[in-house]
Design a protein around this motif. Structure first.
Motif, PDB file in Angstrom:
ATOM      1  N   GLY A   1       0.789  -1.229   0.000  1.00  0.00           N
ATOM      2  CA  GLY A   1       0.000   0.000   0.000  1.00  0.00           C
ATOM      3  C   GLY A   1       0.821   1.280   0.000  1.00  0.00           C
TER       4      GLY A   1
ATOM      5  N   LYS B   1      -2.635   8.036   0.158  1.00  0.00           N
ATOM      6  CA  LYS B   1      -3.228   7.290  -0.953  1.00  0.00           C
ATOM      7  C   LYS B   1      -2.271   7.377  -2.146  1.00  0.00           C
ATOM      8  CE  LYS B   1      -5.912  10.933  -3.189  1.00  0.00           C
ATOM      9  NZ  LYS B   1      -7.176  11.253  -3.852  1.00  0.00           N
TER      10      LYS B   1
ATOM     11  N   ASN C   1     -15.375   6.460   8.896  1.00  0.00           N
ATOM     12  CA  ASN C   1     -15.685   5.220   8.195  1.00  0.00           C
ATOM     13  C   ASN C   1     -15.990   4.125   9.200  1.00  0.00           C
ATOM     14  OD1 ASN C   1     -15.700   3.644   5.618  1.00  0.00           O
ATOM     15  ND2 ASN C   1     -14.097   2.516   6.709  1.00  0.00           N
TER      16      ASN C   1
ATOM     17  N   ALA D   1     -17.555  -6.023   5.386  1.00  0.00           N
ATOM     18  CA  ALA D   1     -16.322  -5.242   5.541  1.00  0.00           C
ATOM     19  C   ALA D   1     -15.261  -5.639   4.523  1.00  0.00           C
ATOM     20  CB  ALA D   1     -15.769  -5.411   6.954  1.00  0.00           C
ATOM     21  N   VAL D   2     -15.232  -6.897   4.118  1.00  0.00           N
ATOM     22  CA  VAL D   2     -14.165  -7.368   3.224  1.00  0.00           C
ATOM     23  C   VAL D   2     -14.437  -6.953   1.775  1.00  0.00           C
ATOM     24  CG1 VAL D   2     -13.011  -9.415   2.297  1.00  0.00           C
ATOM     25  CG2 VAL D   2     -13.535  -9.276   4.732  1.00  0.00           C
ATOM     26  N   MET D   3     -15.705  -7.017   1.350  1.00  0.00           N
ATOM     27  CA  MET D   3     -15.999  -6.778  -0.065  1.00  0.00           C
ATOM     28  C   MET D   3     -16.748  -5.475  -0.355  1.00  0.00           C
ATOM     29  SD  MET D   3     -16.613 -10.539  -1.682  1.00  0.00           S
ATOM     30  CE  MET D   3     -16.625  -9.765  -3.283  1.00  0.00           C
ATOM     31  N   GLY D   4     -17.283  -4.837   0.678  1.00  0.00           N
ATOM     32  CA  GLY D   4     -17.989  -3.571   0.438  1.00  0.00           C
ATOM     33  C   GLY D   4     -19.103  -3.737  -0.573  1.00  0.00           C
TER      34      GLY D   4
ATOM     35  N   PRO E   1     -21.986  -9.863  -2.769  1.00  0.00           N
ATOM     36  CA  PRO E   1     -23.310 -10.271  -3.261  1.00  0.00           C
ATOM     37  C   PRO E   1     -24.247 -10.748  -2.152  1.00  0.00           C
ATOM     38  CG  PRO E   1     -21.645 -11.913  -3.878  1.00  0.00           C
ATOM     39  CD  PRO E   1     -20.929 -10.833  -3.130  1.00  0.00           C
ATOM     40  N   ILE E   2     -23.694 -11.172  -0.991  1.00  0.00           N
ATOM     41  CA  ILE E   2     -24.553 -11.691   0.082  1.00  0.00           C
ATOM     42  C   ILE E   2     -24.984 -10.539   0.980  1.00  0.00           C
ATOM     43  CG2 ILE E   2     -24.652 -13.209   2.112  1.00  0.00           C
ATOM     44  CD1 ILE E   2     -22.651 -15.037   0.621  1.00  0.00           C
TER      45      ILE E   2
ATOM     46  N   LEU F   1     -19.011  -4.784  -3.507  1.00  0.00           N
ATOM     47  CA  LEU F   1     -18.903  -5.974  -4.368  1.00  0.00           C
ATOM     48  C   LEU F   1     -19.546  -7.201  -3.717  1.00  0.00           C
ATOM     49  CD1 LEU F   1     -15.193  -5.747  -5.645  1.00  0.00           C
ATOM     50  CD2 LEU F   1     -17.235  -4.935  -6.809  1.00  0.00           C
TER      51      LEU F   1
ATOM     52  N   HIS G   1     -13.156  12.547   8.263  1.00  0.00           N
ATOM     53  CA  HIS G   1     -13.739  11.465   7.475  1.00  0.00           C
ATOM     54  C   HIS G   1     -14.021  10.329   8.441  1.00  0.00           C
ATOM     55  CE1 HIS G   1     -13.646   7.874   4.863  1.00  0.00           C
ATOM     56  NE2 HIS G   1     -14.193   8.682   3.971  1.00  0.00           N
TER      57      HIS G   1
END
Lengths: 463, 85
Positions: free
Chosen positions: A45, A433, A353, A361-364, A368-369, A366, A351
């Motif tokens: 990162g 970033k 979060n 938390a892992v996929m945000g 699907p569940i 994205l 900010h």
């Protein structure tokens, strides 16, 4: 030239991640022409580039480097290290130079050290940007504003600076940010190996034993390059390379598995042939390489975002879990109002979060569940602001709000959030970033990646 | 973001392709992303399907949940290939 051969050892995929000493010794017995090792990556990162720090601990880096230096010096072959100190900026090259000198001093070694700088000055970049010599790879790219606000910007070098240092008889090269492959392609290209062979072999070498079928732990890899083909084998007796394992490694870390874009050109491996020459050695032929008409370097920058403080906690009450999105929204609103109360009319910008482990938390987005099936949730609350003091203060306000946030199902004062620690928050310090990826034209790469030399005699710097 | 789906044998690889399981449309639906941003590569030599799409949040930026992009493959594990041989 039919007898042309270049033999290479890759220490491992990242300096400091370890390899077996027995594997290195086995490789040294095969008469290598050089040893290479990549010391960096953007994987950990943007922090490391921004803060000038290294992801792997010094003791681990020193252990690997010391073994590689001793092996290279006793065989009198070059040791080539690229992307020093994770991010390959000036403090990273300087840090690795210090470790190199420590090892040299402790072992009374003598050698010529080349240090290649990859950090790009903002004034030069601004001037290049004004002349349209910086172009985006993705998004808006590294534009004028991004150059000005970046903490540090490095360019990714190709083979030229390495070739220069080797020409000048450097024994050990420590380079800033480099293409992982350039570390391994430079010397073979200098010796007359077909660039397609050199770059493809380099691509397989750059992660060490990752190209083996089952890489039980990071380790060394060996390659033997001929003018128009190369062969690879792992140096640990327990690992094997198969045509599939070597071909599969070409996919690694690339969005497009057939074309690999390098600072010097584009390697095409769509038609490459992989053939087993023994139970553990693979021969690769038929790759092609198209040189770029004007060479360029990828630019990586880190922008300072602020100081962060975090709280780690959890929720077990099924009624709160059942309304977690609403709960989070109410927490956000209450925190805003508390910040207003405390700081008055002009509260500092921050900010906030909230990551919810057990939900998404892992996929945000994205993920699907949508349905939560866990009996408990893990929460990470993050505040980022312009100072550590402000972030600490606001995260502390968030703690108290989260702790006692009411829900309609319960009356009276509840405690609906389990804090892991006391003090409840952790100071994360500065956060950064990456800037958008861009390319910088480098008609004369040596001007962008200057090299300086240091002579070491019996462990002491003599110039 | 890139995900390599590597099959144990070419039989399952071709079945997956014939049954259109890792199609652009399916991936778009699973991840809730635009089909035009997805690249899918089929590599028969190593029985592998590679799926690439851009990150919604850049690596390490505020709100990024997976710095190494290491766990975004998981929903693919729920897909089923019908072994009708």
């Amino acid at each position: 030239m039919s007898g042309l051969r270049v033999k290479a050892i890759a220490g491992n995929g990242v300096l400091g991640s370890g390899f077996r000493e027995s594997s290195l010794l086995r490789g040294m017995a095969l008469g290598p022409d050089f040893i290479g090792c990549d010391a960096g990556s953007t994987d950990p990162g943007p922090y490391y580039l921004g803060a000038g720090r290294t992801a792997f601990p010094k003791v681990a880096v020193k252990r690997d480097l010391s073994l590689l230096m001793k092996a290279a010096r006793s065989a009198k072959i070059p040791l080539i290290i690229g992307s020093a100190g994770t991010a390959g900026g000036r403090p990273h090259v300087e840090g690795l130079k210090e470790i190199t000198l420590e090892i040299a001093f402790e072992n009374k070694m003598s050698f010529k050290l080349a240090l290649i700088d990859a950090e790009q000055d903002k004034s030069t970049l601004t001037e290049l940007w004004n002349r349209g010599k910086i172009t985006p790879i993705s998004g808006p790219g590294l534009n004028y504003e991004a150059i000005q606000v970046s903490e540090r910007i490095v360019g990714m070098m190709g083979v030229d600076p390495f070739v220069y240092a080797l020409d000048q008889k450097a024994d050990i090269i420590i380079a800033g940010r480099s293409s992982d492959c350039a570390i391994y392609a430079a010397l073979p290209i200098m010796r007359g190996i077909d660039p397609a062979v050199a770059w493809h072999a380099a691509k397989i070498l750059e992660c060490g034993a990752a190209a083996a079928e089952t890489r039980s732990s990071p380790d060394c890899l060996f390659a033997e390059l001929e003018k128009t083909a190369f062969e690879v084998e792992p140096l640990s007796g327990e690992m094997i390379c198969t045509p599939q394992s070597v071909a599969a490694h070409s996919l690694y870390e690339n969005a497009n598995p057939f074309e690999l874009i390098e600072p010097d050109g584009v390697l095409n491996i769509a038609e490459s042939q992989y053939q087993a020459v023994s139970s553990r050695r693979v021969r690769v032929t038929n790759s092609s390489f198209k040189p770029k008409t004007v060479k360029n370097a990828k630019l990586e920058g880190a922008v300072f975002l602020g100081y962060q403080s975090v709280i780690i906690g959890g929720i077990r009450d099924p009624m709160i879990i059942g309304q977690i999105d609403d709960w989070t929204e109410r927490l956000r609103k209450r925190l805003k109002s508390r910040v207003h109360d405390v700081y008055g009319k002009a509260p500092p910008p921050y900010h906030f979060n909230v990551s919810i482990y057990g939900k998404d938390a892992v996929m945000g987005n994205l993920e699907p569940i949508k349905k939560i099936t866990s009996h408990e949730l893990g929460l990470v609350l993050e505040i980022t602001s312009e100072s550590q003091e402000i972030s600490n203060s606001i995260i502390s306000l968030a703690r108290h709000q989260a702790l006692h946030l009411p829900i309609p199902e319960w009356s009276g004062l509840i405690t609906g959030f389990a804090c892991r620690h006391s003090p409840s928050f952790l100071e994360r310090g500065k956060v950064y970033k990456f800037t958008d990826n861009s390319l910088m034209e480098t008609k004369n790469p040596l001007a962008f990646f200057p090299c300086r030399f240091v002579n070491i005699e019996d462990g002491t710097e003599i110039n | 973001m890139t995900i390599d789906v590597m099959f144990e044998n070419s039989d399952m690889f071709y079945k997956c392709i014939e049954q259109n399981i890792l199609s652009v449309q399916n991936i778009a639906k699973i991840y809730g992303i635009e089909a035009e941003n997805i690249d899918i590569f089929e590599i028969p030599m190593i029985s592998t399907i590679k799926i690439s799409f851009p990150r919604a949040v850049s690596q390490g930026d505020l709100g990024d949940s997976d710095n190494h992009g290491g766990q975004q493959y998981a929903p693919i594990l729920d897909l089923e290939i019908i072994d009708g041989s």
